[in-house]
Write a protein that holds these residues in place. Sequence first.
Motif, PDB file in Angstrom:
ATOM      1  N   VAL A  65       5.709   3.300  -0.603  1.00  8.18           N
ATOM      2  CA  VAL A  65       4.284   2.658  -0.486  1.00  8.18           C
ATOM      3  C   VAL A  65       4.415   1.273  -0.947  1.00  8.18           C
ATOM      4  O   VAL A  65       3.849   0.331  -0.289  1.00  8.18           O
ATOM      5  N   GLU A  66       5.163   0.944  -2.200  1.00 11.13           N
ATOM      6  CA  GLU A  66       5.274  -0.219  -2.179  1.00 11.13           C
ATOM      7  C   GLU A  66       6.192  -1.097  -1.057  1.00 11.13           C
ATOM      8  O   GLU A  66       5.749  -2.503  -0.882  1.00 11.13           O
ATOM      9  N   ARG A  67       7.098  -0.470  -0.520  1.00  9.25           N
ATOM     10  CA  ARG A  67       7.578  -1.250   0.486  1.00  9.25           C
ATOM     11  C   ARG A  67       6.639  -1.426   1.754  1.00  9.25           C
ATOM     12  O   ARG A  67       6.792  -2.588   2.277  1.00  9.25           O
ATOM     13  N   LEU A  68       5.788  -0.418   1.988  1.00  9.59           N
ATOM     14  CA  LEU A  68       4.915  -0.795   2.922  1.00  9.59           C
ATOM     15  C   LEU A  68       3.980  -2.054   2.669  1.00  9.59           C
ATOM     16  O   LEU A  68       3.485  -2.721   3.591  1.00  9.59           O
ATOM     17  N   PHE A  69       3.493  -1.989   1.330  1.00  8.79           N
ATOM     18  CA  PHE A  69       2.732  -3.105   0.885  1.00  8.79           C
ATOM     19  C   PHE A  69       3.583  -4.381   0.893  1.00  8.79           C
ATOM     20  O   PHE A  69       2.773  -5.594   1.715  1.00  8.79           O
ATOM     21  N   ASP A  70       4.795  -4.447   0.590  1.00  6.24           N
ATOM     22  CA  ASP A  70       5.347  -5.733   0.720  1.00  6.24           C
ATOM     23  C   ASP A  70       5.567  -6.262   2.154  1.00  6.24           C
ATOM     24  O   ASP A  70       5.438  -7.418   2.460  1.00  6.24           O
ATOM     25  N   GLU A  71       5.823  -5.194   3.094  1.00  6.88           N
ATOM     26  CA  GLU A  71       5.910  -5.656   4.445  1.00  6.88           C
ATOM     27  C   GLU A  71       4.563  -6.059   4.857  1.00  6.88           C
ATOM     28  O   GLU A  71       4.550  -7.144   5.667  1.00  6.88           O
ATOM     29  N   ARG A  72       3.535  -5.373   4.809  1.00  4.86           N
ATOM     30  CA  ARG A  72       2.358  -6.033   5.279  1.00  4.86           C
ATOM     31  C   ARG A  72       1.849  -7.308   4.355  1.00  4.86           C
ATOM     32  O   ARG A  72       1.179  -8.138   5.100  1.00  4.86           O
ATOM     33  N   ASP A  73       2.189  -7.419   3.086  1.00  2.00           N
ATOM     34  CA  ASP A  73       1.998  -8.954   2.509  1.00  2.00           C
ATOM     35  C   ASP A  73       2.686  -9.949   3.477  1.00  2.00           C
ATOM     36  O   ASP A  73       2.030 -11.075   3.518  1.00  2.00           O
ATOM     37  N   ARG A  74       4.086  -9.667   3.718  1.00  2.93           N
ATOM     38  CA  ARG A  74       4.783 -10.726   4.408  1.00  2.93           C
ATOM     39  C   ARG A  74       3.968 -10.699   5.820  1.00  2.93           C
ATOM     40  O   ARG A  74       3.891 -12.062   6.174  1.00  2.93           O
ATOM     41  N   GLN A  75       3.701  -9.859   6.489  1.00  5.42           N
ATOM     42  CA  GLN A  75       2.861 -10.005   7.763  1.00  5.42           C
ATOM     43  C   GLN A  75       1.715 -10.810   7.796  1.00  5.42           C
ATOM     44  O   GLN A  75       1.387 -11.864   8.549  1.00  5.42           O
TER      45      GLN A  75
ATOM     46  N   GLU B 150      -7.703  -9.393   4.045  1.00  4.77           N
ATOM     47  CA  GLU B 150      -6.986  -8.405   4.080  1.00  4.77           C
ATOM     48  C   GLU B 150      -5.954  -8.648   2.767  1.00  4.77           C
ATOM     49  O   GLU B 150      -5.450  -7.742   1.996  1.00  4.77           O
ATOM     50  N   ARG B 151      -5.356  -9.953   2.577  1.00  9.37           N
ATOM     51  CA  ARG B 151      -4.512 -10.254   1.650  1.00  9.37           C
ATOM     52  C   ARG B 151      -5.222  -9.921   0.221  1.00  9.37           C
ATOM     53  O   ARG B 151      -4.653  -9.432  -0.608  1.00  9.37           O
ATOM     54  N   GLU B 152      -6.578 -10.334   0.085  1.00  9.98           N
ATOM     55  CA  GLU B 152      -7.229 -10.010  -1.193  1.00  9.98           C
ATOM     56  C   GLU B 152      -7.259  -8.447  -1.280  1.00  9.98           C
ATOM     57  O   GLU B 152      -6.982  -7.829  -2.187  1.00  9.98           O
ATOM     58  N   TRP B 153      -7.534  -7.698  -0.200  1.00 11.36           N
ATOM     59  CA  TRP B 153      -7.587  -6.202  -0.211  1.00 11.36           C
ATOM     60  C   TRP B 153      -6.253  -5.693  -0.617  1.00 11.36           C
ATOM     61  O   TRP B 153      -6.205  -4.838  -1.567  1.00 11.36           O
ATOM     62  N   LEU B 154      -5.301  -6.209  -0.157  1.00  8.22           N
ATOM     63  CA  LEU B 154      -3.857  -5.747  -0.569  1.00  8.22           C
ATOM     64  C   LEU B 154      -3.523  -5.847  -2.054  1.00  8.22           C
ATOM     65  O   LEU B 154      -3.207  -5.014  -2.801  1.00  8.22           O
ATOM     66  N   ARG B 155      -4.103  -7.149  -2.478  1.00  6.93           N
ATOM     67  CA  ARG B 155      -3.875  -7.172  -3.963  1.00  6.93           C
ATOM     68  C   ARG B 155      -4.912  -6.299  -4.793  1.00  6.93           C
ATOM     69  O   ARG B 155      -4.095  -5.740  -5.616  1.00  6.93           O
ATOM     70  N   GLU B 156      -6.005  -6.245  -4.683  1.00  7.73           N
ATOM     71  CA  GLU B 156      -6.859  -5.147  -5.192  1.00  7.73           C
ATOM     72  C   GLU B 156      -6.114  -3.817  -4.895  1.00  7.73           C
ATOM     73  O   GLU B 156      -6.271  -2.917  -6.098  1.00  7.73           O
ATOM     74  N   THR B 157      -5.861  -3.291  -3.946  1.00  3.32           N
ATOM     75  CA  THR B 157      -5.339  -2.063  -3.667  1.00  3.32           C
ATOM     76  C   THR B 157      -3.802  -1.855  -4.514  1.00  3.32           C
ATOM     77  O   THR B 157      -3.589  -0.769  -4.976  1.00  3.32           O
ATOM     78  N   ARG B 158      -3.223  -3.039  -4.581  1.00  2.00           N
ATOM     79  CA  ARG B 158      -1.932  -2.822  -5.505  1.00  2.00           C
ATOM     80  C   ARG B 158      -2.393  -2.416  -6.852  1.00  2.00           C
ATOM     81  O   ARG B 158      -1.592  -1.739  -7.638  1.00  2.00           O
ATOM     82  N   GLN B 159      -3.263  -3.107  -7.200  1.00  2.00           N
ATOM     83  CA  GLN B 159      -3.677  -3.205  -8.825  1.00  2.00           C
ATOM     84  C   GLN B 159      -4.222  -1.600  -9.036  1.00  2.00           C
ATOM     85  O   GLN B 159      -3.808  -0.997  -9.824  1.00  2.00           O
ATOM     86  N   LEU B 160      -5.091  -0.958  -7.884  1.00  2.00           N
ATOM     87  CA  LEU B 160      -5.470   0.154  -7.979  1.00  2.00           C
ATOM     88  C   LEU B 160      -4.432   1.403  -8.241  1.00  2.00           C
ATOM     89  O   LEU B 160      -4.569   2.186  -8.882  1.00  2.00           O
ATOM     90  N   LEU B 161      -3.499   1.098  -7.373  1.00  6.33           N
ATOM     91  CA  LEU B 161      -2.285   1.918  -7.291  1.00  6.33           C
ATOM     92  C   LEU B 161      -1.096   1.799  -8.499  1.00  6.33           C
ATOM     93  O   LEU B 161      -0.230   2.557  -8.527  1.00  6.33           O
TER      94      LEU B 161
END
Length: 182
Positions: free
Chosen positions: A111-121, A158-169
């Motif tokens: 899941v972390e790899r998915l988030f890293d890839e999406r952050d990059r995109q 989306e970048r903010e949502w990614l940050r918030e979801t990372r915190q949640l998880l």
Amino acid sequence: MELKHAILGLLSIRPLSGYDLSRAFAGTVAHFWHADRSQIYRTLDRLSAAGAITTEVIPQDGKPDRKVHSLTDVGREMLTEWLSSPVEADQPKEPFLARLFFAAPIGREGVERLFDERDRQVNESLAELASITIEADDLTARLQKATLRNGLLHAEAEREWLRETRQLLGIVEPPQNPEERP
């Protein structure tokens, strides 16, 4: 919306070659529509067969002939008809969200790899969108600026949502500077 509508819209601005249309899809309208080169050329063939566009062949020395496409009256009518019709409901396809929805089997690291890839995109998308400049200040340019702003706001959200979801998880955010990544 169909690809033909986006092509008709781009050709309403100015005549373009297939290559120019590919560049427009990669740049000026990338925040709301994607098309690969083969889709563009197939659609140009269909628009030509329907009498919506004409093609001027411009010979070039040492290169293949350049084919520049322009709207016909039929093409303008098709574009106007589509622009005047009721707006279609969004039918989103979000590959990242689909993967995330089902990602539990790949574990926390996956899941972390998915988030890293999406952050990059998302960061690449923001950089591409930020590089688009629209100089004119007529109605066309103002509408283009408005759609560009929409793309920027969606990417920032989306970048903010990614940050918030990372915190949640409890998933660590990647460093902002790519050189700092392990």
